[in-house]
Design a protein around this motif. Structure first.
Motif, PDB file in Angstrom:
ATOM      1  N   MET A  52       0.932  -1.477  -0.144  1.00 18.28           N
ATOM      2  CA  MET A  52      -0.595  -0.175  -0.133  1.00 18.28           C
ATOM      3  C   MET A  52       0.441   1.042  -0.012  1.00 18.28           C
ATOM      4  O   MET A  52       0.741   2.498  -0.463  1.00 18.28           O
ATOM      5  N   LEU A  53       2.004   1.730   0.757  1.00 19.38           N
ATOM      6  CA  LEU A  53       2.521   2.756   1.355  1.00 19.38           C
ATOM      7  C   LEU A  53       3.597   2.653   0.031  1.00 19.38           C
ATOM      8  O   LEU A  53       3.923   3.515  -0.604  1.00 19.38           O
ATOM      9  N   LEU A  98       0.124  10.269   0.497  1.00 20.06           N
ATOM     10  CA  LEU A  98      -0.922  10.759   1.997  1.00 20.06           C
ATOM     11  C   LEU A  98      -0.701  10.508   3.168  1.00 20.06           C
ATOM     12  O   LEU A  98       0.182   9.666   3.980  1.00 20.06           O
ATOM     13  N   PRO A  99      -1.019  11.630   3.871  1.00 22.89           N
ATOM     14  CA  PRO A  99      -1.075  10.966   5.692  1.00 22.89           C
ATOM     15  C   PRO A  99      -1.582   9.297   6.030  1.00 22.89           C
ATOM     16  O   PRO A  99      -2.157   9.031   5.301  1.00 22.89           O
ATOM     17  N   ILE A 100      -1.008   8.931   7.075  1.00 17.57           N
ATOM     18  CA  ILE A 100      -0.831   7.884   7.509  1.00 17.57           C
ATOM     19  C   ILE A 100      -1.503   7.613   8.480  1.00 17.57           C
ATOM     20  O   ILE A 100      -1.271   8.344  10.090  1.00 17.57           O
ATOM     21  N   GLU A 127       2.840  -7.142  12.144  1.00 15.67           N
ATOM     22  CA  GLU A 127       4.148  -7.020  13.038  1.00 15.67           C
ATOM     23  C   GLU A 127       5.386  -6.285  11.721  1.00 15.67           C
ATOM     24  O   GLU A 127       5.341  -5.065  12.216  1.00 15.67           O
ATOM     25  N   VAL A 128       5.401  -7.028  10.897  1.00 11.37           N
ATOM     26  CA  VAL A 128       6.370  -6.352  10.582  1.00 11.37           C
ATOM     27  C   VAL A 128       5.811  -4.807   9.059  1.00 11.37           C
ATOM     28  O   VAL A 128       6.004  -4.604   8.877  1.00 11.37           O
ATOM     29  N   PHE A 163       7.386  -1.871   9.091  1.00 11.25           N
ATOM     30  CA  PHE A 163       7.319  -0.628   7.565  1.00 11.25           C
ATOM     31  C   PHE A 163       6.627   0.215   7.839  1.00 11.25           C
ATOM     32  O   PHE A 163       7.266   1.633   7.542  1.00 11.25           O
ATOM     33  N   SER A 164       5.644   0.512   8.238  1.00  9.89           N
ATOM     34  CA  SER A 164       4.948   1.709   8.384  1.00  9.89           C
ATOM     35  C   SER A 164       5.886   3.110   9.372  1.00  9.89           C
ATOM     36  O   SER A 164       5.691   4.369   8.835  1.00  9.89           O
TER      37      SER A 164
END
Length: 476
Positions: A102-103, A109-111, A125-126, A130-131
């Protein structure tokens, strides 16, 4: 998850324009409605914005309401993505989301990170870790009651600045474990944060020094050996001109009784003694019966309730707590600006606790115009019935000198009746001197009304003889 993917993240084909809807005419022949594609872009944008407001933040962001619109047609998609700020478009990282995909493929865009009340799978968890690499885009983080092993990994990865973060809520799952924030939590700098909740962590003094814009600060289950002394915390609070809500509580389960009780007591006393909140709009305090030492400090803060218009107070008894609140007439109970709740069982304990509280708050309670005394049942639970001295109830009622209307509901009716029953040793002329109306209420309609009216007969007669008429009503 590229934006061309629809829930559950499978690619979908989008057309250049929305398909017209066909309605049958009265003669049975089809009628083609005008296509939404004929509407100007500014009109469509107004419609999208109204839809966003109707869904509210949860439906629009967390349930991905805007995803549905961008899959209608390419034109809608282009309009929506070009108006991402107005439409408050955000990408949500949560359970089951292919975060990396997705990212990587979506616009910047804001997360929003939202992991609450569930175990994270290895892939979750991964994805969450990552985010956190996109810290400059993260606007909201909610990590609530997830396993401590996963939470510690995520917290340790939050050692960099989060320049756009507005909301941070982190709550530990364990009541006895203790997680540690990294030395440079949030890089020691989160300039836009407005709401901060930390549950189960030490107080982050360095972070609080850079969060002048906070409107909400909740520090829950702080370890008893908190590193930040109360004077330093006070200096941080005084540097937050927009702060509207502040809460602090201590966790003492894993410490010895002496260390676990004395340190929070000293901490709270020093903290409350230094708080100055002349513009306070809401003060809510929850205590155990062992912590009534703070009441003298609270009485100073509750003085601001004297500015309320037509103040009303409610004293409520329940199976495990007793509480008192003060609000303006007509104000919803859920938005009560001033309240104190104490956790304790048995009616005699609750009356004793409330007697102490009302005595300490006498200078504030004397301006109350309406008083409600409530219990959630018409009869006391088995094992609660016992003789409570009428004098204890009179001491509880004494501070409400300005109350013109008194309402008693449920089992409290009989307790108040005993307290107001004149006897040879006590003169009741100085008790509730301004009362003009007595309203008795029961949850079930039965024989209680007649008995209740009779129970207050002597008191009403005494007041009538003194030239003060009281109207008594009984409702079920």
């Amino acid at each position: 998850m590229p934006l061309g993917y629809a829930t559950p993240y499978h690619p979908t084909e989008v057309s250049n324009s929305p398909r017209p809807i066909q309605f049958p005419r009265y003669d049975g022949t089809p009628y083609r409605s005008p296509s939404a594609d004929a509407l100007p872009e500014d009109v469509l944008l107004e419609i999208f914005d109204a839809y966003r407001l109707e869904l509210d933040t949860y439906g629009w962001t967390h349930h991905r309401g805007w995803y549905k619109l961008i899959h209608i047609c390419r034109r809608w998609r282009q309009i929506i993505l070009a108006s991402s700020i107005r439409l408050n478009l955000q990408l949500v990282c949560t359970y089951g989301t292919p975060v990396k995909e997705m990212l990587t493929h979506s616009p910047p865009l804001p997360i929003v990170m939202n992991y609450i009340y569930n175990t994270l799978s290895p892939l979750d968890e991964v994805g969450a870790l990552f985010s956190l690499q996109y810290s400059s885009r993260i606007r909201e983080i909610r990590l609530v009651r997830i396993p401590d092993s996963s939470l510690q990994k995520l917290v340790e990865a939050m050692d960099k600045p989060f320049p756009t973060l507005e909301t941070l809520v982190i709550e530990t799952l364990s009541d006895t474990g203790r997680l540690v924030l990294p030395p440079l939590f949030l890089g020691g700098h989160a300039p836009k944060i407005r709401c901060l909740t930390l549950d189960g962590f030490d107080i982050p003094g360095q972070l609080l020094s850079s969060t002048r814009g906070l409107s909400t600060l909740w520090l829950e289950r702080v370890p008893s050996d908190a590193n930040l002394n109360p004077e330093t915390l006070l200096s941080r609070l005084h540097g937050m001109p927009h702060l509207e809500e502040f809460s602090v509580s201590f966790c003492t389960a894993k410490y010895a009784p002496t260390a676990g009780n004395e340190l929070p007591r000293t901490y709270l006393e020093r903290l409350l003694a230094g708080i100055e909140v002349p513009s306070v709009k809401q003060l809510s305090v929850t205590l155990s019966k062992e912590n009534l030492f703070v009441i003298p400090h609270l009485s100073r803060l509750m003085e601001y309730a004297r500015g309320l218009e037509c103040p009303v107070s409610r004293v409520s008894f329940s199976e495990s707590t007793v509480s008192i609140d003060i609000r303006s007439r007509g104000q919803f109970i859920c938005s009560t600006p001033y309240s104190v709740q104490v956790s304790c069982r048995w009616l005699d304990q609750q009356v004793s606790v409330m007697e102490q509280i009302c005595t300490q708050l006498a200078t504030t309670l004397c301006i109350v115009e309406e008083l409600d005394l409530t219990f959630y049942l018409d009869e006391l639970p088995r094992g609660w019935v016992g003789e409570i001295s009428p004098g204890r109830w009179r001491s509880l009622l004494q501070p409400f000198r300005g109350a013109k209307t008194v309402r008693a509901e449920g089992a409290v009716v009989w307790e108040v009746a005993r307290a107001l029953k004149p006897d040879a040793d006590v003169l009741l002329k100085g008790l509730l001197p301004e009362m003009r109306e007595l309203d008795l209420r029961f949850r079930e309609r039965d024989h209680r009304e007649t008995a209740a009216l009779a129970a207050f007969g002597d008191f009403v007669t005494l007041r009538r003889a003194a030239g003060r008429l009281i109207r008594v009503r009984c409702n079920s």
